[in-house]
Enzyme design. Structure first.
Site, PDB file in Angstrom:
ATOM      1  N   HIS A 174       9.915  -3.617   0.686  1.00 22.86           N
ATOM      2  CA  HIS A 174       8.651  -3.624  -0.061  1.00 22.86           C
ATOM      3  C   HIS A 174       7.651  -4.642   0.491  1.00 22.86           C
ATOM      4  CE1 HIS A 174       5.916  -2.885  -3.322  1.00 22.86           C
ATOM      5  NE2 HIS A 174       5.964  -4.146  -3.719  1.00 22.86           N
TER       6      HIS A 174
ATOM      7  N   TYR B 138       7.359   0.358  -7.707  1.00 18.01           N
ATOM      8  CA  TYR B 138       7.437   0.799  -6.312  1.00 18.01           C
ATOM      9  C   TYR B 138       6.897   2.205  -6.072  1.00 18.01           C
ATOM     10  CZ  TYR B 138      10.433  -3.286  -6.181  1.00 18.01           C
ATOM     11  OH  TYR B 138      10.925  -4.571  -6.314  1.00 18.01           O
ATOM     12  N   ALA B 139       6.069   2.713  -6.960  1.00 20.00           N
ATOM     13  CA  ALA B 139       5.485   4.051  -6.800  1.00 20.00           C
ATOM     14  C   ALA B 139       4.311   3.967  -5.826  1.00 20.00           C
ATOM     15  CB  ALA B 139       5.055   4.614  -8.147  1.00 20.00           C
ATOM     16  N   ASN B 140       4.659   3.856  -4.559  1.00 17.58           N
ATOM     17  CA  ASN B 140       3.678   3.699  -3.489  1.00 17.58           C
ATOM     18  C   ASN B 140       4.114   4.528  -2.291  1.00 17.58           C
ATOM     19  OD1 ASN B 140       2.376   1.344  -4.878  1.00 17.58           O
ATOM     20  ND2 ASN B 140       4.339   0.386  -4.410  1.00 17.58           N
TER      21      ASN B 140
ATOM     22  N   HIS C 207      -5.888  11.704  13.951  1.00 21.23           N
ATOM     23  CA  HIS C 207      -4.439  11.814  14.124  1.00 21.23           C
ATOM     24  C   HIS C 207      -3.792  10.426  14.083  1.00 21.23           C
ATOM     25  CE1 HIS C 207      -0.836  13.075  16.769  1.00 21.23           C
ATOM     26  NE2 HIS C 207      -0.589  13.365  15.498  1.00 21.23           N
TER      27      HIS C 207
ATOM     28  N   ASP D 232       0.655   2.409  -6.919  1.00 23.05           N
ATOM     29  CA  ASP D 232       0.682   2.203  -8.362  1.00 23.05           C
ATOM     30  C   ASP D 232      -0.401   1.198  -8.747  1.00 23.05           C
ATOM     31  OD1 ASP D 232       1.735  -0.394  -7.811  1.00 23.05           O
ATOM     32  OD2 ASP D 232       3.792   0.304  -8.068  1.00 23.05           O
TER      33      ASP D 232
END
Length: 139
Positions: free
Chosen positions: A106, A128-130, A20, A28
């Site tokens: 970021h 920024y595909a994270n 948990h 990316d």
């Protein structure tokens, strides 16, 4: 906690071992991954696998209660951001409980990702595909 069947042994193991509030990052192809972090490198070529396909496979297995993304993702890559948020909304409806969504700069995201149990690198080349997923519980 795992929910279904995933073919990648490393990713499956990590998800099964999450407690948990533990976190994993899906990123990316360009996010820096420090040597001290467990790297699960799925990237084959540019765009394969995609960020969204990797998120879908992960959400099929992982119970999440929190999501962290960079503020820049929403403004620089709005279409992919919206796809991610749609998947999170669907997951929230399936779960029947709210999923917390946090936006951070970021640079802070990069530092925070180092706390993840693993960082999963995709072939995605969209800026920024994270995302960082925080593990929930199935009960």
């Amino acid at each position: 906690m795992k929910k279904n069947t995933l073919l990648n042994a490393e990713l499956s193991y990590i998800i099964a071992s999450l407690g948990h509030t533990d976190e994993i990052t899906i990123c990316d192809a360009g996010l820096p991954i420090p040597d001290r972090s467990q790297r699960i490198d799925l990237a084959l070529i540019q765009g394969i696998p995609t960020f969204i396909d990797t998120v879908k496979a992960t959400l099929a297995e992982m119970q999440i209660e929190g999501v962290i993304v960079a503020q820049e993702f929403k403004t620089v890559s709005p279409q992919l951001h919206d796809e991610l948020m749609t998947l999170v909304q669907i997951e929230e409806e399936l779960r029947g409980k709210p999923i917390t969504i946090s936006y951070i700069p970021h640079e802070e995201f990069k530092s925070h990702s180092h706390q993840s149990k693993a960082i999963v690198r995709t072939g995605e080349c969209t800026p920024y595909a994270n995302v960082i997923f925080q593990s929930g519980v199935v009960f």
